[in-house]
Motif scaffolding. Structure first.
Motif, PDB file in Angstrom:
ATOM      1  N   LYS A   8       0.842  -1.203   0.000  1.00 51.46           N
ATOM      2  CA  LYS A   8       0.000   0.000   0.000  1.00 51.46           C
ATOM      3  C   LYS A   8       0.874   1.249   0.000  1.00 51.46           C
ATOM      4  N   HIS A   9       1.926   1.245   0.794  1.00 53.50           N
ATOM      5  CA  HIS A   9       2.866   2.371   0.820  1.00 53.50           C
ATOM      6  C   HIS A   9       3.482   2.586  -0.565  1.00 53.50           C
ATOM      7  N   LEU A  10       3.880   1.500  -1.227  1.00 50.70           N
ATOM      8  CA  LEU A  10       4.464   1.614  -2.561  1.00 50.70           C
ATOM      9  C   LEU A  10       3.452   2.160  -3.567  1.00 50.70           C
ATOM     10  N   ARG A  11       2.185   1.747  -3.456  1.00 50.18           N
ATOM     11  CA  ARG A  11       1.150   2.260  -4.355  1.00 50.18           C
ATOM     12  C   ARG A  11       0.951   3.760  -4.158  1.00 50.18           C
ATOM     13  N   GLN A  12       1.079   4.211  -2.929  1.00 50.54           N
ATOM     14  CA  GLN A  12       0.875   5.628  -2.625  1.00 50.54           C
ATOM     15  C   GLN A  12       2.099   6.481  -2.959  1.00 50.54           C
ATOM     16  N   ASN A  13       3.239   5.852  -3.193  1.00 49.38           N
ATOM     17  CA  ASN A  13       4.487   6.577  -3.437  1.00 49.38           C
ATOM     18  C   ASN A  13       5.188   6.089  -4.704  1.00 49.38           C
ATOM     19  N   MET A  14       4.446   5.962  -5.783  1.00 52.10           N
ATOM     20  CA  MET A  14       5.012   5.468  -7.033  1.00 52.10           C
ATOM     21  C   MET A  14       5.929   6.525  -7.667  1.00 52.10           C
ATOM     22  N   THR A  15       6.893   6.046  -8.436  1.00 53.42           N
ATOM     23  CA  THR A  15       7.767   6.947  -9.179  1.00 53.42           C
ATOM     24  C   THR A  15       6.993   7.536 -10.361  1.00 53.42           C
ATOM     25  N   ASP A  16       7.568   8.552 -10.997  1.00 51.75           N
ATOM     26  CA  ASP A  16       6.930   9.145 -12.170  1.00 51.75           C
ATOM     27  C   ASP A  16       6.732   8.103 -13.274  1.00 51.75           C
ATOM     28  N   ALA A  17       7.725   7.249 -13.471  1.00 52.11           N
ATOM     29  CA  ALA A  17       7.633   6.212 -14.498  1.00 52.11           C
ATOM     30  C   ALA A  17       6.518   5.215 -14.165  1.00 52.11           C
ATOM     31  N   GLU A  18       6.409   4.829 -12.898  1.00 49.94           N
ATOM     32  CA  GLU A  18       5.342   3.913 -12.493  1.00 49.94           C
ATOM     33  C   GLU A  18       3.974   4.561 -12.679  1.00 49.94           C
ATOM     34  N   HIS A  19       3.850   5.841 -12.335  1.00 50.55           N
ATOM     35  CA  HIS A  19       2.582   6.561 -12.544  1.00 50.55           C
ATOM     36  C   HIS A  19       2.187   6.549 -14.020  1.00 50.55           C
ATOM     37  N   LEU A  20       3.137   6.858 -14.874  1.00 54.39           N
ATOM     38  CA  LEU A  20       2.857   6.907 -16.310  1.00 54.39           C
ATOM     39  C   LEU A  20       2.443   5.535 -16.828  1.00 54.39           C
ATOM     40  N   LEU A  21       3.175   4.514 -16.449  1.00 53.40           N
ATOM     41  CA  LEU A  21       2.854   3.167 -16.901  1.00 53.40           C
ATOM     42  C   LEU A  21       1.486   2.731 -16.375  1.00 53.40           C
ATOM     43  N   TRP A  22       1.205   3.022 -15.114  1.00 59.58           N
ATOM     44  CA  TRP A  22      -0.071   2.641 -14.514  1.00 59.58           C
ATOM     45  C   TRP A  22      -1.237   3.340 -15.210  1.00 59.58           C
ATOM     46  N   ARG A  23      -1.024   4.572 -15.631  1.00 58.94           N
ATOM     47  CA  ARG A  23      -2.076   5.299 -16.344  1.00 58.94           C
ATOM     48  C   ARG A  23      -2.497   4.536 -17.607  1.00 58.94           C
ATOM     49  N   HIS A  24      -1.556   3.829 -18.227  1.00 54.29           N
ATOM     50  CA  HIS A  24      -1.855   3.075 -19.446  1.00 54.29           C
ATOM     51  C   HIS A  24      -2.315   1.641 -19.174  1.00 54.29           C
ATOM     52  N   LEU A  25      -1.921   1.078 -18.037  1.00 59.53           N
ATOM     53  CA  LEU A  25      -2.243  -0.327 -17.741  1.00 59.53           C
ATOM     54  C   LEU A  25      -3.523  -0.500 -16.932  1.00 59.53           C
ATOM     55  N   ARG A  26      -3.902   0.514 -16.171  1.00 58.15           N
ATOM     56  CA  ARG A  26      -5.032   0.378 -15.247  1.00 58.15           C
ATOM     57  C   ARG A  26      -6.359   0.305 -15.990  1.00 58.15           C
ATOM     58  N   ALA A  27      -7.348  -0.259 -15.316  1.00 65.03           N
ATOM     59  CA  ALA A  27      -8.736  -0.277 -15.788  1.00 65.03           C
ATOM     60  C   ALA A  27      -8.870  -0.871 -17.190  1.00 65.03           C
ATOM     61  N   HIS A  28      -8.088  -1.899 -17.477  1.00 65.98           N
ATOM     62  CA  HIS A  28      -8.187  -2.623 -18.760  1.00 65.98           C
ATOM     63  C   HIS A  28      -7.913  -1.717 -19.955  1.00 65.98           C
ATOM     64  N   ARG A  29      -7.106  -0.676 -19.782  1.00 63.02           N
ATOM     65  CA  ARG A  29      -6.862   0.286 -20.861  1.00 63.02           C
ATOM     66  C   ARG A  29      -5.961  -0.246 -21.960  1.00 63.02           C
ATOM     67  N   LEU A  30      -5.131  -1.216 -21.659  1.00 67.78           N
ATOM     68  CA  LEU A  30      -4.235  -1.786 -22.668  1.00 67.78           C
ATOM     69  C   LEU A  30      -4.911  -3.005 -23.277  1.00 67.78           C
ATOM     70  N   ASP A  32      -7.842  -4.128 -23.174  1.00 67.93           N
ATOM     71  CA  ASP A  32      -8.741  -4.815 -22.248  1.00 67.93           C
ATOM     72  C   ASP A  32      -8.036  -5.862 -21.375  1.00 67.93           C
ATOM     73  N   GLN A  33      -6.759  -5.656 -21.105  1.00 66.88           N
ATOM     74  CA  GLN A  33      -5.986  -6.577 -20.266  1.00 66.88           C
ATOM     75  C   GLN A  33      -5.999  -6.103 -18.817  1.00 66.88           C
ATOM     76  N   LYS A  34      -6.036  -7.048 -17.878  1.00 66.46           N
ATOM     77  CA  LYS A  34      -6.120  -6.748 -16.445  1.00 66.46           C
ATOM     78  C   LYS A  34      -4.739  -6.815 -15.800  1.00 66.46           C
ATOM     79  N   PHE A  35      -4.289  -5.689 -15.294  1.00 68.75           N
ATOM     80  CA  PHE A  35      -3.031  -5.614 -14.557  1.00 68.75           C
ATOM     81  C   PHE A  35      -3.306  -5.176 -13.129  1.00 68.75           C
ATOM     82  N   ARG A  36      -2.438  -5.583 -12.224  1.00 66.15           N
ATOM     83  CA  ARG A  36      -2.456  -5.107 -10.841  1.00 66.15           C
ATOM     84  C   ARG A  36      -1.120  -4.435 -10.584  1.00 66.15           C
ATOM     85  N   ARG A  37      -1.120  -3.494  -9.630  1.00 66.45           N
ATOM     86  CA  ARG A  37       0.133  -2.798  -9.319  1.00 66.45           C
ATOM     87  C   ARG A  37       0.555  -3.090  -7.886  1.00 66.45           C
ATOM     88  N   GLN A  38       1.868  -3.049  -7.686  1.00 64.40           N
ATOM     89  CA  GLN A  38       2.466  -3.266  -6.364  1.00 64.40           C
ATOM     90  C   GLN A  38       1.822  -4.464  -5.665  1.00 64.40           C
TER      91      GLN A  38
END
Length: 129
Positions: A8-30, A32-38
């Motif tokens: 949870k701490h890692l999810r709340q303190n992601m790097t800029d690169a992780e934020h950018l990647l998550w923006r594209h991977l979250r909510a089936h955006r890539l 329609d594929q399902k990814f989880r973070r941290q």
């Protein structure tokens, strides 16, 4: 160490690169594929994981340069049936499309689409009258 609070701490303190990647991977955006973070997996917490494709994506900063710990970690994860893709943070930030394409190719390669059904009559079915 209890991994859930640390994840949870890692999810709340992601790097800029992780934020950018998550923006594209979250909510089936890539595609329609399902990814989880941290996500905790065994003794480790991985940056991103696609459980269906058994694919882990890591965003690495300079602290990972020639890291023996990463080799041990990757070997353990691969022994559990996962593939691990590692990208440098600057790669993610400066060449996002190529990184996303590599991730998508890895998902598709491990998760091929099912074959299309044969038309009626070619399946051995009797045609309906």
């Amino acid at each position: 160490m209890d991994q859930k609070p640390f994840a949870k701490h890692l999810r709340q303190n992601m790097t800029d690169a992780e934020h950018l990647l998550w923006r594209h991977l979250r909510a089936h955006r890539l595609l329609d594929q399902k990814f989880r973070r941290q996500q905790p997996i065994g003794p480790y917490i991985v940056d991103f994981v696609h459980f269906g494709a058994r694919l882990i994506v890591e965003a690495d900063g300079g602290q990972h340069n020639d890291s023996d710990g990463d080799s041990v970690r990757d070997a353990w994860l691969e022994k559990q049936g996962f593939s691990v893709l590692r990208f440098w943070n600057h790669e993610i930030l400066q060449n996002t499309e190529a990184v996303l394409e590599a991730i998508l190719n890895a998902v598709v390669d491990t998760n091929p689409s099912p074959p299309a059904p044969l038309p009626q009559g070619e399946r051995g079915d009797k045609p309906r009258t």
